[in-house]
Design a protein around this motif. Structure first.
Motif, PDB file in Angstrom:
ATOM      1  N   HIS A 199      37.078  25.919  16.371  1.00 32.82           N
ATOM      2  CA  HIS A 199      38.294  25.272  15.888  1.00 32.82           C
ATOM      3  C   HIS A 199      39.460  25.763  16.741  1.00 32.82           C
ATOM      4  N   PRO A 200      40.268  24.877  17.291  1.00 30.88           N
ATOM      5  CA  PRO A 200      41.408  25.327  18.090  1.00 30.88           C
ATOM      6  C   PRO A 200      42.327  26.297  17.360  1.00 30.88           C
ATOM      7  N   MET A 234      44.669  31.746  16.192  1.00 27.22           N
ATOM      8  CA  MET A 234      44.780  32.958  15.378  1.00 27.22           C
ATOM      9  C   MET A 234      44.259  34.170  16.147  1.00 27.22           C
ATOM     10  N   ARG A 235      43.135  34.007  16.792  1.00 28.64           N
ATOM     11  CA  ARG A 235      42.538  35.106  17.554  1.00 28.64           C
ATOM     12  C   ARG A 235      43.484  35.606  18.648  1.00 28.64           C
ATOM     13  N   GLU A 236      44.105  34.692  19.369  1.00 26.37           N
ATOM     14  CA  GLU A 236      45.033  35.069  20.436  1.00 26.37           C
ATOM     15  C   GLU A 236      46.231  35.823  19.886  1.00 26.37           C
ATOM     16  N   ARG A 237      46.771  35.349  18.764  1.00 22.84           N
ATOM     17  CA  ARG A 237      47.965  35.988  18.200  1.00 22.84           C
ATOM     18  C   ARG A 237      47.643  37.367  17.626  1.00 22.84           C
ATOM     19  N   ALA A 261      43.317  28.138  22.926  1.00 23.55           N
ATOM     20  CA  ALA A 261      43.247  27.164  21.833  1.00 23.55           C
ATOM     21  C   ALA A 261      43.340  25.741  22.361  1.00 23.55           C
ATOM     22  N   ALA A 262      44.219  25.527  23.331  1.00 21.58           N
ATOM     23  CA  ALA A 262      44.389  24.187  23.889  1.00 21.58           C
ATOM     24  C   ALA A 262      43.118  23.708  24.573  1.00 21.58           C
ATOM     25  N   ARG A 263      42.323  24.629  25.097  1.00 20.33           N
ATOM     26  CA  ARG A 263      41.075  24.256  25.767  1.00 20.33           C
ATOM     27  C   ARG A 263      40.157  23.466  24.845  1.00 20.33           C
ATOM     28  N   TYR A 264      40.175  23.808  23.547  1.00 23.61           N
ATOM     29  CA  TYR A 264      39.301  23.129  22.584  1.00 23.61           C
ATOM     30  C   TYR A 264      40.027  22.046  21.791  1.00 23.61           C
ATOM     31  N   SER A 300      43.102  13.887  14.138  1.00 29.41           N
ATOM     32  CA  SER A 300      42.379  15.011  13.540  1.00 29.41           C
ATOM     33  C   SER A 300      41.055  15.323  14.243  1.00 29.41           C
ATOM     34  N   GLN A 301      40.816  16.615  14.402  1.00 28.44           N
ATOM     35  CA  GLN A 301      39.524  17.126  14.859  1.00 28.44           C
ATOM     36  C   GLN A 301      38.852  17.843  13.694  1.00 28.44           C
ATOM     37  N   GLY A 302      37.525  17.927  13.745  1.00 23.86           N
ATOM     38  CA  GLY A 302      36.817  18.565  12.647  1.00 23.86           C
ATOM     39  C   GLY A 302      35.506  19.197  13.057  1.00 23.86           C
ATOM     40  N   TYR A 303      34.574  19.232  12.093  1.00 33.68           N
ATOM     41  CA  TYR A 303      33.308  19.955  12.243  1.00 33.68           C
ATOM     42  C   TYR A 303      32.500  19.473  13.438  1.00 33.68           C
ATOM     43  N   GLN A 304      32.309  18.155  13.586  1.00 33.19           N
ATOM     44  CA  GLN A 304      31.496  17.656  14.689  1.00 33.19           C
ATOM     45  C   GLN A 304      32.122  18.017  16.031  1.00 33.19           C
ATOM     46  N   ASP A 305      33.440  18.024  16.099  1.00 26.54           N
ATOM     47  CA  ASP A 305      34.116  18.422  17.334  1.00 26.54           C
ATOM     48  C   ASP A 305      33.802  19.877  17.680  1.00 26.54           C
ATOM     49  N   CYS A 306      33.763  20.739  16.659  1.00 24.65           N
ATOM     50  CA  CYS A 306      33.394  22.138  16.897  1.00 24.65           C
ATOM     51  C   CYS A 306      31.969  22.237  17.417  1.00 24.65           C
ATOM     52  N   PHE A 307      31.075  21.471  16.795  1.00 30.48           N
ATOM     53  CA  PHE A 307      29.687  21.505  17.226  1.00 30.48           C
ATOM     54  C   PHE A 307      29.556  20.997  18.655  1.00 30.48           C
ATOM     55  N   ASP A 308      30.287  19.933  18.969  1.00 29.72           N
ATOM     56  CA  ASP A 308      30.255  19.387  20.323  1.00 29.72           C
ATOM     57  C   ASP A 308      30.693  20.443  21.339  1.00 29.72           C
ATOM     58  N   ALA A 309      31.761  21.164  21.006  1.00 31.40           N
ATOM     59  CA  ALA A 309      32.281  22.183  21.926  1.00 31.40           C
ATOM     60  C   ALA A 309      31.280  23.314  22.103  1.00 31.40           C
ATOM     61  N   PHE A 310      30.637  23.721  21.008  1.00 33.10           N
ATOM     62  CA  PHE A 310      29.625  24.776  21.081  1.00 33.10           C
ATOM     63  C   PHE A 310      28.462  24.371  21.982  1.00 33.10           C
ATOM     64  N   VAL A 311      27.925  23.171  21.778  1.00 32.16           N
ATOM     65  CA  VAL A 311      26.797  22.712  22.595  1.00 32.16           C
ATOM     66  C   VAL A 311      27.229  22.532  24.044  1.00 32.16           C
TER      67      VAL A 311
END
Length: 379
Positions: A148-149, A154-157, A310-313, A321-332
């Motif tokens: 998730h972007p 959050m991680r960066e901050r 964050a912008a990369r994803y 809106s982005q969601g769950y499938q977008d996260c899965f797509d990025a992971f794969v």
């Protein structure tokens, strides 16, 4: 059975922007299991520029239907036949938890890369053995909420020290798909799903996410588990509560439930600091809450204003809106970049992260069995 190590296909094709690289070798994927997760994986394969060339089904009578459901070129009646006959680069393991270890071992022995659904195995020894067996291979576990972007933001901050001194971490993962006594699924059966259900299934996601965004690790925990509905002779927990302390001394609480009526898939986490606090809710993934004593902010997912990681994803413009499938797509897509030997961002969850989740789950079960005794978590 003798297996031959297979190498990347040199065939090239143009793929969707933002998923793979134009002109990259096509990753040939096979999927074990044609249920919900198998369908999610297959869709992400295609979006990453790969090809679903094979699927294995648990029953010979469903082979043709499984291939049609996943859009695979060929169906096979067993994993053994698939690994012997199909030319593949990566195997996606989406079968019931009890066979994750055996299927993954066979795939690694066949010389292919592996994406294995969590839990990586239902026991620590098997999970540790898979980490060792995966040496030299790309071997990942879909802890996809990392992608998730706003989680990356959050991680960066947090890494930049914006929170000040971290005081507490809290949150939960709530679902309701087993809230009625008549609800049933193979995951309820410990013979198929393993000794833990609710925590291994969704609590592991929360723990991975917490450790990912904070860079800290759970050191000790006290847990309780509850069976709300007796469904089978081998019923596993519906609810788990966990109190924990991290290596750096931060205290935290976690509530996990698959019987919380009205909550469909609410993973939420809040990290509280003396200067700034951050909150994320997976059911509202376009926003990151930023809390300060003199006023709060709600950051929106906007690739023009987010940090670079964050912008990369952030695949779509703000307001789309982005969601769950977008996260899965990025992971794969990131896994496939690694398979092709290309550079990808940090944070790709590996078998080592899968082993970590199994160790936390084991500590939760041991603590609960001992009446909530504080229990050490292996590194």
């Amino acid at each position: 059975m003798t297996h031959t190590v297979r190498h990347m296909n040199v065939t090239h094709r143009t793929v969707v922007a933002g998923s793979g690289s134009v002109g990259s070798p096509t990753v040939r994927a096979a999927v074990v299991g044609a249920g919900f997760m198998g369908r999610v994986h297959a869709e992400s394969v295609r979006r990453a520029g790969g090809a679903v060339v094979a699927v294995a089904s648990s029953s010979p009578f469903t082979v043709e239907a499984a291939a049609e459901t996943l859009g695979a070129d060929q169906g096979y009646p067993s994993v053994e036949v698939l690994l012997s006959d199909a030319e593949i680069d990566v195997l996606h393991v989406c079968a019931p938890n009890a066979v994750h270890a055996s299927v993954t071992r066979a795939a690694l022995a066949a010389g292919v890369h592996v994406i294995c659904e969590k839990p990586l195995a239902t026991g620590e020894d098997d999970a540790a053995a898979l980490v060792a067996a995966a040496a030299g291979k790309i071997a990942t576990v879909p802890f996809v909420y990392r992608f998730h972007p706003m989680i990356r933001e959050m991680r960066e901050r947090l890494a930049a020290g914006e929170a000040g001194f971290l005081s507490t971490i809290s949150g939960g993962y709530l679902q309701d798909w087993l809230s009625e006594s008549t609800d049933d699924d193979w995951r309820v059966d410990a013979e198929l799903g393993g000794p833990s259900r609710a925590f291994a299934d969704i609590g592991s996601h929360w723990c991975d996410l917490m450790e990912f965004v904070t860079g800290d690790r759970i050191a000790r925990l006290s847990a309780q588990t509850v069976v709300v509905h007796e469904r089978r002779d081998t019923t596993t927990e519906d609810v788990a509560t966990v109190h924990f302390t991290t290596v750096s001394g931060v205290v935290g609480t976690l509530l996990v439930s698959q019987v919380a009526a009205g909550r469909k898939n609410r993973l939420h986490i809040e990290v509280s600091g003396t200067e700034t606090s951050f909150g994320f809710d997976q059911e509202d993934p376009e926003r990151l809450w930023v809390g300060r004593r003199k006023g709060n902010l709600m950051l929106l997912r906007d690739p023009d204003t987010l940090s670079a990681p964050a912008a990369r994803y952030s695949r779509l413009p703000a307001g789309h809106s982005q969601g769950y499938q977008d996260c899965f797509d990025a992971f794969v897509a990131d896994t496939y970049r690694a398979i092709r030997g290309e550079e990808c961002a940090d944070g790709l969850p590996t078998f080592a992260d899968g082993l970590r989740a199994v160790r936390i789950t084991d500590a939760v079960l041991r603590s609960a069995a001992d009446g909530g005794e504080w229990t050490e978590v292996l590194p």
